[in-house]
Design an enzyme around this catalytic site. Structure first.
Site, short mmCIF file in Angstrom:
data_model
loop_
_atom_site.label_atom_id
_atom_site.label_comp_id
_atom_site.label_asym_id
_atom_site.label_seq_id
_atom_site.Cartn_x
_atom_site.Cartn_y
_atom_site.Cartn_z
N LYS A 200 0.82 -1.22 0.00
CA LYS A 200 0.00 0.00 0.00
C LYS A 200 0.85 1.27 0.00
O LYS A 200 0.53 2.24 0.70
CB LYS A 200 -0.95 0.03 1.20
CG LYS A 200 -1.82 -1.22 1.33
CD LYS A 200 -2.75 -1.13 2.53
CE LYS A 200 -2.93 -2.46 3.18
NZ LYS A 200 -3.86 -2.47 4.28
N ASP A 235 -6.63 -6.67 10.29
CA ASP A 235 -7.92 -5.96 10.42
C ASP A 235 -9.13 -6.87 10.26
O ASP A 235 -10.16 -6.67 10.90
CB ASP A 235 -8.01 -4.76 9.46
CG ASP A 235 -7.83 -5.12 8.00
OD1 ASP A 235 -7.43 -6.27 7.72
OD2 ASP A 235 -8.07 -4.25 7.15
MG MG Z 1 -9.36 -0.72 6.66
#
Ligand code: MG
Ligand code: ADP
Length: 499
Positions: A200, A235
């Site tokens: 990312k 997450d």
């Molecule tokens: Mg997220």
């Protein structure tokens, strides 16, 4: 001159979308090119796109079965399939009885969140909660590991200083943190994990191959901050834990945001590659990293070209077909081909339409919400975002392209979910389909794209049939991962359970 369109039939459907302006003069080279390329019109491109993206029931069935089988192969041995199937070492799920003060820290993108929560057990549940969001200074995304973790620890220290009277901790106890870290990690225990690589857009030096929990604990020590990480979670795992706190029937969690991932509760004896670990509960959350799935996906020339141009060609193919980072870009590539082959947007191609990732998924979502007769919102977005003017029928075609890509994405995601549910049911009959089972969903794409959500749910229903699907609840859990990480810190507290 019928050379501008493929056939009279095409003209009658899309006639006004294809400007004849280019035919006015043959002296400009660009116009000559346009006339030649107009032999192929947009209608066959749209038809072929729809064919290539089609997700009829047999395709979805095949995909769900393939998902179940690569899950099994990935659980058997490391590297056994495309899917990493990473054991999370989370074997105690929140029950609602958790008590005490816990912190959570979420690093997974350009934003970084800190949260504290005072848990009051079954009756009082969440007594108080506070959070803060900070953006990561861009230079730290390219700096050293120490710089990044020092920054995180300093934000945490400032946040901890502001802890008010509604939060309390027994004397002499260290504040405990659930650390949500959404980058690929080889988890080594519930509170340690080695960073495999940054993704990312992060390119921090000196972290790969290191335990990220140790990096954070050391930075907290440098800050003189008396806190410790009790749980390191992805997450998706945080989302499952956060949703499970409120609902015992949650068995699966799926993130559909910039990227995508899924995790679920697996039986310990169905994880051959982890036989040495002693699980207290007999189960463990498995982080599938399902973005890496690639079997039997209906792909187009646009997907292949986007993949070839990406920083990770050949990888994350499921993610590139269904997640928010890519849907807008696929649409842009289709529109560019249409613009080159016809005069969908007039006789020139804008610089912006040529620019990768210019059209984003929120833009295609907004275009699909336009209910005005002339599709004025679509026209404005096309002009503002990709710099092209359009008439009503061109806009209609654009909406059809958006819908085709969103529909394929939603339906494939639905088939992936059914693959996970079927794998669990095959291993323990009645575990999933014989009772209410909840799939917790989170992520900006799922939250904000109603058509995508509907397509996903339709695919699940088609695959499971009306009877079974009444037992399966697909539910949005907003921001469950923060509190989920705090709950996992509670469940793995070094002070034992506070109840
Ligand atoms: Mg997220
Ligand atoms: P992340 O996945 O980066 O942690 P989110 O879960 O908030 O963050 O998801 C953000 C992503 O969701 C964006 O990159 C975008 O692809 C998608 N998204 C955000 N808003 C919308 C929207 N209105 N319509 C469709 N997709 C959206």
């Amino acid at each position: 001159m019928s050379v501008t369109v493929g056939s009279p039939g095409v003209r009658s459907i899309y006639g006004s979308a294809i400007s004849a302006k280019a035919l006015g003069s043959f002296s400009r080279p660009r116009v000559i090119m346009a006339v030649q390329s107009n032999v192929i019109s947009v209608a066959p491109i749209l038809t072929k796109l729809k064919e290539d993206c089609a997700t009829p029931l047999p395709v979805l069935r095949h995909l769900a079965a393939a998902m179940a089988s690569v899950m099994r192969a990935g659980l058997a041995v490391d590297g056994g399939s495309d899917l990493p199937m990473i054991p999370s070492y989370v074997d105690a799920l929140p029950t609602g009885n958790e008590k005490g003060l816990f912190y959570a820290l979420d690093l997974g993108g350009t934003n970084f969140r800190v949260l504290r929560v005072q848990l009051g057990g079954k009756e009082e549940r969440v007594i108080a909660t506070e959070f803060e969001q900070v953006s990561i200074p861009p230079e730290l995304m390219f700096g050293t590991s120490e710089e990044l973790f020092d920054f995180i620890a300093s934000v945490l220290a400032k946040f901890a200083e502001k802890e008010g009277g509604e939060f309390n901790l027994p004397d002499c106890q260290t504040r405990e943190i659930g650390f949500t870290f959404s980058f690929p990690v080889k988890q080594t225990s519930v509170d340690s994990g080695i960073l495999i690589k940054w993704t990312k857009g992060f390119a921090v030096s000196g972290t790969a191959g290191k335990d990220v929990v140790a990096c954070l604990n050391e930075a907290m020590q440098r800050q003189g901050l008396n806190m410790r990480v009790s749980a390191l979670v992805n997450d998706t795992v945080g989302t499952l834990a956060g949703a499970r706190y409120w609902d015992d029937d949650v068995m699966v969690a799926v993130i559909l945001g910039t990227g995508t991932n899924a995790c679920y509760v697996e039986r310990k004896d169905a994880i051959p590659k982890l036989q040495s670990h002693n699980s207290t509960s007999g189960g463990m959350i498995i982080n599938t990293e399902w973005g890496a799935f690639s079997n039997g996906l209906p792909l187009t020339e646009f997907d292949r070209e986007m993949d070839a141009d990406s920083i990770n060609p050949g990888e994350q193919i499921f993610e590139k077909t269904i997640s928010g980072m890519y849907l807008g870009e696929i649409v842009r590539r289709v529109l560019l081909k249409m613009a080159r082959a016809s005069e969908l947007f007039g006789d020139s191609i804008s610089e912006k339409l040529l620019t990768p990732f210019m059209l984003r998924t929120p833009d295609i979502c907004a275009m699909q919400q336009d209910t005005s007769e002339d599709l004025e919102v679509v026209g404005t977005i096309l002009l503002d975002v990709v710099g092209v003017s359009s008439n009503a029928s061109a806009r209609q075609i654009v909406v059809e392209v958006c819908d085709t890509i969103a529909k394929r994405g939603g339906r494939l995601a639905g088939a992936g979910i059914v693959g996970i549910l079927e794998k669990m049911e095959e291993d323990s009959e009645g575990l999933i389909f014989g009772k209410r089972t909840v799939v917790a969903m989170d992520g900006g794409l799922y939250e904000h794209y109603p058509q995508y959500r509907t397509y996903l749910q339709e695919a699940v229903q088609e695959l499971l049939g009306p009877q079974t699907s009444t037992n399966i609840v697909i539910e949005h859990t907003k921001d469950g991962s923060g509190i989920g990480a705090a709950l996992l810190a509670a469940a793995n507290s070094k002070y034992g359970h506070h109840f």
